[in-house]
Design a protein around this motif. Structure first.
Motif, PDB file in Angstrom:
ATOM      1  N   PHE A 166       0.816  -1.217   0.000  1.00 19.40           N
ATOM      2  CA  PHE A 166       0.000   0.000   0.000  1.00 19.40           C
ATOM      3  C   PHE A 166       0.848   1.265   0.000  1.00 19.40           C
ATOM      4  CE2 PHE A 166      -2.802  -3.317   1.551  1.00 19.40           C
ATOM      5  CZ  PHE A 166      -3.926  -3.099   0.763  1.00 19.40           C
ATOM      6  N   GLY A 167       2.074   1.149   0.478  1.00 17.15           N
ATOM      7  CA  GLY A 167       2.966   2.295   0.419  1.00 17.15           C
ATOM      8  C   GLY A 167       3.271   2.712  -1.014  1.00 17.15           C
ATOM      9  N   VAL A 168       3.331   1.717  -1.921  1.00 12.50           N
ATOM     10  CA  VAL A 168       3.576   2.003  -3.336  1.00 12.50           C
ATOM     11  C   VAL A 168       2.412   2.810  -3.910  1.00 12.50           C
ATOM     12  CG1 VAL A 168       3.850   0.993  -5.633  1.00 12.50           C
ATOM     13  CG2 VAL A 168       5.011  -0.031  -3.664  1.00 12.50           C
ATOM     14  N   ILE A 169       1.180   2.442  -3.503  1.00 12.52           N
ATOM     15  CA  ILE A 169      -0.005   3.165  -3.978  1.00 12.52           C
ATOM     16  C   ILE A 169       0.010   4.601  -3.475  1.00 12.52           C
ATOM     17  CG2 ILE A 169      -2.521   3.249  -3.932  1.00 12.52           C
ATOM     18  CD1 ILE A 169      -2.516   0.212  -3.639  1.00 12.52           C
ATOM     19  N   VAL A 170       0.325   4.777  -2.189  1.00 15.10           N
ATOM     20  CA  VAL A 170       0.346   6.115  -1.597  1.00 15.10           C
ATOM     21  C   VAL A 170       1.421   6.981  -2.250  1.00 15.10           C
ATOM     22  CG1 VAL A 170       0.785   7.414   0.514  1.00 15.10           C
ATOM     23  CG2 VAL A 170      -0.582   5.318   0.604  1.00 15.10           C
ATOM     24  N   ASP A 171       2.592   6.395  -2.482  1.00 11.14           N
ATOM     25  CA  ASP A 171       3.709   7.168  -3.026  1.00 11.14           C
ATOM     26  C   ASP A 171       3.546   7.491  -4.518  1.00 11.14           C
ATOM     27  OD1 ASP A 171       4.892   7.071  -0.551  1.00 11.14           O
ATOM     28  OD2 ASP A 171       6.183   5.362  -1.029  1.00 11.14           O
ATOM     29  N   ASN A 172       2.829   6.632  -5.242  1.00 11.01           N
ATOM     30  CA  ASN A 172       2.771   6.772  -6.697  1.00 11.01           C
ATOM     31  C   ASN A 172       1.351   6.955  -7.218  1.00 11.01           C
ATOM     32  OD1 ASN A 172       5.716   6.049  -7.397  1.00 11.01           O
ATOM     33  ND2 ASN A 172       5.067   4.323  -6.146  1.00 11.01           N
ATOM     34  N   TRP A 173       0.452   7.476  -6.388  1.00 10.03           N
ATOM     35  CA  TRP A 173      -0.950   7.568  -6.786  1.00 10.03           C
ATOM     36  C   TRP A 173      -1.154   8.439  -8.031  1.00 10.03           C
ATOM     37  CZ3 TRP A 173      -3.424  12.236  -7.131  1.00 10.03           C
ATOM     38  CH2 TRP A 173      -2.809  13.318  -6.503  1.00 10.03           C
ATOM     39  N   ALA A 174      -0.340   9.474  -8.192  1.00  8.85           N
ATOM     40  CA  ALA A 174      -0.515  10.382  -9.332  1.00  8.85           C
ATOM     41  C   ALA A 174      -0.254   9.667 -10.658  1.00  8.85           C
ATOM     42  CB  ALA A 174       0.411  11.583  -9.204  1.00  8.85           C
ATOM     43  N   GLU A 175       0.634   8.683 -10.661  1.00  8.92           N
ATOM     44  CA  GLU A 175       0.893   7.903 -11.875  1.00  8.92           C
ATOM     45  C   GLU A 175      -0.059   6.724 -11.979  1.00  8.92           C
ATOM     46  OE1 GLU A 175       3.416   8.565  -9.628  1.00  8.92           O
ATOM     47  OE2 GLU A 175       4.190  10.302 -10.734  1.00  8.92           O
ATOM     48  N   LEU A 176      -0.377   6.108 -10.837  1.00  6.96           N
ATOM     49  CA  LEU A 176      -1.223   4.911 -10.842  1.00  6.96           C
ATOM     50  C   LEU A 176      -2.655   5.198 -11.272  1.00  6.96           C
ATOM     51  CD1 LEU A 176      -0.178   2.917  -7.629  1.00  6.96           C
ATOM     52  CD2 LEU A 176       0.043   2.190  -9.999  1.00  6.96           C
ATOM     53  N   LEU A 177      -3.237   6.284 -10.784  1.00  4.85           N
ATOM     54  CA  LEU A 177      -4.655   6.545 -11.048  1.00  4.85           C
ATOM     55  C   LEU A 177      -4.953   6.731 -12.533  1.00  4.85           C
ATOM     56  CD1 LEU A 177      -5.762   8.790  -8.039  1.00  4.85           C
ATOM     57  CD2 LEU A 177      -5.871   6.314  -8.288  1.00  4.85           C
ATOM     58  N   PRO A 178      -4.258   7.649 -13.236  1.00  7.74           N
ATOM     59  CA  PRO A 178      -4.564   7.785 -14.668  1.00  7.74           C
ATOM     60  C   PRO A 178      -4.197   6.551 -15.479  1.00  7.74           C
ATOM     61  CG  PRO A 178      -2.683   9.159 -14.062  1.00  7.74           C
ATOM     62  CD  PRO A 178      -3.287   8.656 -12.785  1.00  7.74           C
ATOM     63  N   ALA A 179      -3.116   5.852 -15.084  1.00 10.43           N
ATOM     64  CA  ALA A 179      -2.728   4.639 -15.814  1.00 10.43           C
ATOM     65  C   ALA A 179      -3.787   3.557 -15.670  1.00 10.43           C
ATOM     66  CB  ALA A 179      -1.380   4.126 -15.302  1.00 10.43           C
ATOM     67  N   ALA A 180      -4.309   3.396 -14.442  1.00 10.23           N
ATOM     68  CA  ALA A 180      -5.341   2.388 -14.201  1.00 10.23           C
ATOM     69  C   ALA A 180      -6.641   2.757 -14.899  1.00 10.23           C
ATOM     70  CB  ALA A 180      -5.571   2.240 -12.696  1.00 10.23           C
ATOM     71  N   ALA A 181      -6.998   4.035 -14.873  1.00  8.47           N
ATOM     72  CA  ALA A 181      -8.220   4.482 -15.550  1.00  8.47           C
ATOM     73  C   ALA A 181      -8.114   4.268 -17.049  1.00  8.47           C
ATOM     74  CB  ALA A 181      -8.488   5.957 -15.250  1.00  8.47           C
ATOM     75  N   GLY A 182      -6.965   4.634 -17.625  1.00  8.86           N
ATOM     76  CA  GLY A 182      -6.771   4.453 -19.061  1.00  8.86           C
ATOM     77  C   GLY A 182      -6.820   2.997 -19.465  1.00  8.86           C
ATOM     78  N   GLN A 183      -6.197   2.128 -18.651  1.00 14.78           N
ATOM     79  CA  GLN A 183      -6.219   0.693 -18.963  1.00 14.78           C
ATOM     80  C   GLN A 183      -7.620   0.128 -18.838  1.00 14.78           C
ATOM     81  OE1 GLN A 183      -4.121  -1.175 -20.324  1.00 14.78           O
ATOM     82  NE2 GLN A 183      -5.055  -3.192 -20.037  1.00 14.78           N
ATOM     83  N   ALA A 184      -8.384   0.590 -17.857  1.00 11.53           N
ATOM     84  CA  ALA A 184      -9.757   0.109 -17.689  1.00 11.53           C
ATOM     85  C   ALA A 184     -10.596   0.451 -18.914  1.00 11.53           C
ATOM     86  CB  ALA A 184     -10.386   0.718 -16.434  1.00 11.53           C
ATOM     87  N   PHE A 185     -10.456   1.676 -19.423  1.00 14.61           N
ATOM     88  CA  PHE A 185     -11.222   2.076 -20.615  1.00 14.61           C
ATOM     89  C   PHE A 185     -10.733   1.339 -21.852  1.00 14.61           C
ATOM     90  CE2 PHE A 185     -13.274   5.194 -18.147  1.00 14.61           C
ATOM     91  CZ  PHE A 185     -14.344   5.680 -18.888  1.00 14.61           C
ATOM     92  N   PHE A 186      -9.414   1.207 -21.987  1.00 15.93           N
ATOM     93  CA  PHE A 186      -8.860   0.547 -23.171  1.00 15.93           C
ATOM     94  C   PHE A 186      -9.277  -0.915 -23.224  1.00 15.93           C
ATOM     95  CE2 PHE A 186      -5.753  -1.581 -25.798  1.00 15.93           C
ATOM     96  CZ  PHE A 186      -5.482  -0.673 -26.815  1.00 15.93           C
ATOM     97  N   THR A 187      -9.135  -1.615 -22.102  1.00 17.50           N
ATOM     98  CA  THR A 187      -9.404  -3.049 -22.110  1.00 17.50           C
ATOM     99  C   THR A 187     -10.885  -3.364 -22.237  1.00 17.50           C
ATOM    100  OG1 THR A 187      -8.888  -5.137 -20.968  1.00 17.50           O
ATOM    101  CG2 THR A 187      -9.624  -3.335 -19.614  1.00 17.50           C
ATOM    102  N   LEU A 188     -11.766  -2.441 -21.838  1.00 18.06           N
ATOM    103  CA  LEU A 188     -13.205  -2.663 -21.981  1.00 18.06           C
ATOM    104  C   LEU A 188     -13.741  -2.120 -23.313  1.00 18.06           C
ATOM    105  CD1 LEU A 188     -14.410  -1.807 -18.356  1.00 18.06           C
ATOM    106  CD2 LEU A 188     -14.374  -4.066 -19.434  1.00 18.06           C
ATOM    107  N   SER A 189     -12.838  -1.658 -24.167  1.00 15.84           N
ATOM    108  CA  SER A 189     -13.214  -1.105 -25.481  1.00 15.84           C
ATOM    109  C   SER A 189     -14.148   0.091 -25.349  1.00 15.84           C
ATOM    110  CB  SER A 189     -13.874  -2.180 -26.360  1.00 15.84           C
ATOM    111  OG  SER A 189     -12.980  -3.218 -26.653  1.00 15.84           O
ATOM    112  N   LEU A 190     -13.977   0.891 -24.309  1.00 19.45           N
ATOM    113  CA  LEU A 190     -14.805   2.082 -24.123  1.00 19.45           C
ATOM    114  C   LEU A 190     -14.155   3.272 -24.817  1.00 19.45           C
ATOM    115  CD1 LEU A 190     -15.681   1.581 -20.352  1.00 19.45           C
ATOM    116  CD2 LEU A 190     -17.092   1.051 -22.337  1.00 19.45           C
ATOM    117  N   GLY A 191     -14.984   4.182 -25.322  1.00 10.89           N
ATOM    118  CA  GLY A 191     -14.486   5.352 -26.016  1.00 10.89           C
ATOM    119  C   GLY A 191     -14.127   5.098 -27.459  1.00 10.89           C
ATOM    120  N   MET A 192     -14.336   3.868 -27.944  1.00 14.06           N
ATOM    121  CA  MET A 192     -14.011   3.505 -29.321  1.00 14.06           C
ATOM    122  C   MET A 192     -15.259   3.355 -30.190  1.00 14.06           C
ATOM    123  SD  MET A 192     -11.226   0.515 -28.530  1.00 14.06           S
ATOM    124  CE  MET A 192     -10.060   0.668 -27.174  1.00 14.06           C
ATOM    125  N   GLY A 193     -16.437   3.431 -29.570  1.00 10.26           N
ATOM    126  CA  GLY A 193     -17.672   3.243 -30.324  1.00 10.26           C
ATOM    127  C   GLY A 193     -18.084   1.795 -30.481  1.00 10.26           C
TER     128      GLY A 193
END
Length: 465
Positions: free
Chosen positions: A216-243
């Motif tokens: 959990f320390g990794v999450i706390v220390d790197n949240w600014a990189e983790l949050l957008p990366a995780a959000a982007g991967q969630a949208f990409f892998t679910l084929s969202l935003g592509m129509g």
């Protein structure tokens, strides 16, 4: 007006949507993004985003597609008026651009799969040892560099697009639905088998620890990189935003429970992504590869080839792995081509086979520069995934959440019944947390892409032109 098709069965729709979601985003992109994010720390944040952001967002695309029975351009034109058809065009362009480089990457997997029939991966690497020694680079990286560009890459890009166009040209029932009913179960069976095999490897435990034990320390220390990366991967892998989900849902009947379908699709997609990690990380650590995120787009090829050349049974495992990803890539590619094909059919009245061949041919030509130099992959990928995909999803959420919320809830209730407070909860979920995540992700994506254009791409132009 060309007669519009529908799904023959609920299973066909589910498998098509799952097939779209489980392609290269899950097996090519997921491992190295997870590696860059620190393993289990990224996995935990990613799973939270899938549940809290991905599920509300996939319902948005479902209700838009089914209510209008149109492609993204026609759907947004009907819901929002003339100005919104240009937002719909963003989805068409996004799918168009993604498939252009996606096809090249898929061709790499076909090539690596076929290489397995010509001998072990260790023997292939041996053929590049002298070049690697002279260049001072890892042998697997030299092999990837040789195979990822040039005439070979051009040929396999061509082959993959021919296969994709052929399936889409056959139609919804005779082409896409039949294909995914074979491909998706095959992907699941092969991944389960490989995960069982990976469990028997030496040092598999270290891979499981890296993948499944979050710090959990990794999450706390790197949240600014983790949050957008995780959000982007969630949208990409679910084929969202592509129509894709708008288009696939447009072939559905009103009696279908969209919430149930959404849970099923997300469950399968997330399960397959998770399974991929149970294969890849034990293989990495058993082969002594402890930095899985290194290598970018070529990471999975470089690391897995090294691993298959090292571990016992690596030859057969490599064949299964690269073959599985090639199948998954095709299941995703047909969904992307279907988006632009449906647009031409709906809006221009063109016959399906002509639409698939015409649009597929243009997409193919756009991808050709990627076979010359991988800088064009970064150029297309950064624009589509970092900007267009998020922008389209953001504007769609604004339309549904703030402009047509009553219509959206009414459509969601078809096949379910009165949602009561749950309908309002869904609307507020897309109005606030989903919207905020998309705004932040778009900002970061634009910043990153501008940096790429001014540094990497400008530097490439200076050196080559």
């Amino acid at each position: 007006m060309v007669q519009r098709e529908t799904w023959a069965t609920r299973t066909g729709f589910i498998l098509a949507a799952v097939g779209s979601a489980v392609g290269l985003g899950n097996i090519w992109r997921f491992p190295f993004v997870t590696g860059e994010g620190g393993g289990a720390a990224f996995l935990l944040v990613y799973l939270l985003f899938v549940a809290l952001i991905g599920f509300p967002a996939i319902l948005v695309e479902f209700v838009v597609g089914r209510r209008t029975e149109r492609n993204p351009v026609g759907a947004l034109l009907e819901l929002g008026g003339d100005a919104w058809k240009y937002v719909g065009a963003i989805f068409i362009v996004t799918g168009f651009v993604i498939l252009s480089f996606y096809s090249v990457v898929a061709g790499w997997f076909i090539r690596y799969f076929l290489e397995g029939f010509r001998g072990s991966y260790a023997s292939h690497l041996a053929g590049y040892e002298d070049i690697a020694a002279e260049a001072g680079e890892p042998t697997a990286a030299i092999m990837f560099g040789e195979l990822s560009t040039g005439l070979d890459a051009f040929f396999f890009h061509t082959l993959f697009m021919v296969l994709t166009i052929g399936v889409v040209a056959l139609g919804i029932r005779r082409g896409i639905e039949l294909a995914v009913k074979v491909m998706v179960p095959a992907i699941i069976v092969l991944l389960v088998g490989m995960a069982v095999w990976a469990f028997t490897l030496p040092d598999a435990g270290a891979g499981y620890s890296y993948y499944l034990s979050p710090e959990f320390g990794v999450i706390v220390d790197n949240w600014a990189e983790l949050l957008p990366a995780a959000a982007g991967q969630a949208f990409f892998t679910l084929s969202l935003g592509m129509g894709v989900m708008i288009t696939y849902a447009s072939y559905l009947g009103e009696d279908r429970n969209l919430t149930k379908d959404g849970v099923t699709i997300i469950g399968f997609d997330t399960g397959i992504a998770f399974l991929t990690g149970l294969v890849v990380f034990p293989v990495f650590f058993s082969a002594g590869i402890t930095e899985p995120g290194d290598g970018g787009a070529g990471a999975i090829f470089i690391s897995m080839t090294d691993a298959f050349a090292t571990i016992g049974g690596g030859h057969l495992l490599g064949l299964l792995f690269f073959g599985t990803v090639a199948i998954a890539a095709l299941s995703s590619a047909i969904s992307l081509l279907e988006v632009v094909t449906a647009y031409v059919i709906d809006e221009k009245g063109v016959e399906r086979w002509k639409a698939a061949l015409g649009m597929g041919g243009i997409i193919y030509l756009l991808g050709v520069p990627v076979t010359y130099d991988l800088i064009f992959l970064d150029l297309l990928d950064g624009f589509a995934d970092g900007v267009l995909l998020i922008l389209g999803a953001l504007l769609l959420v604004i339309l549904v959440g703030w402009i047509t919320p009553k219509l959206a809830v009414q459509e969601l209730e078809k096949g379910i019944g009165d949602l009561g407070g749950l309908g309002a909860a869904w609307i507020w979920a897309i109005r606030v947390p989903v919207l905020l995540v998309l705004v932040v992700s778009l900002y970061l994506g634009v910043v990153d892409y501008v940096e790429f254009l001014t540094d990497d791409f400008a530097g490439w132009i200076d050196e080559n032109l």
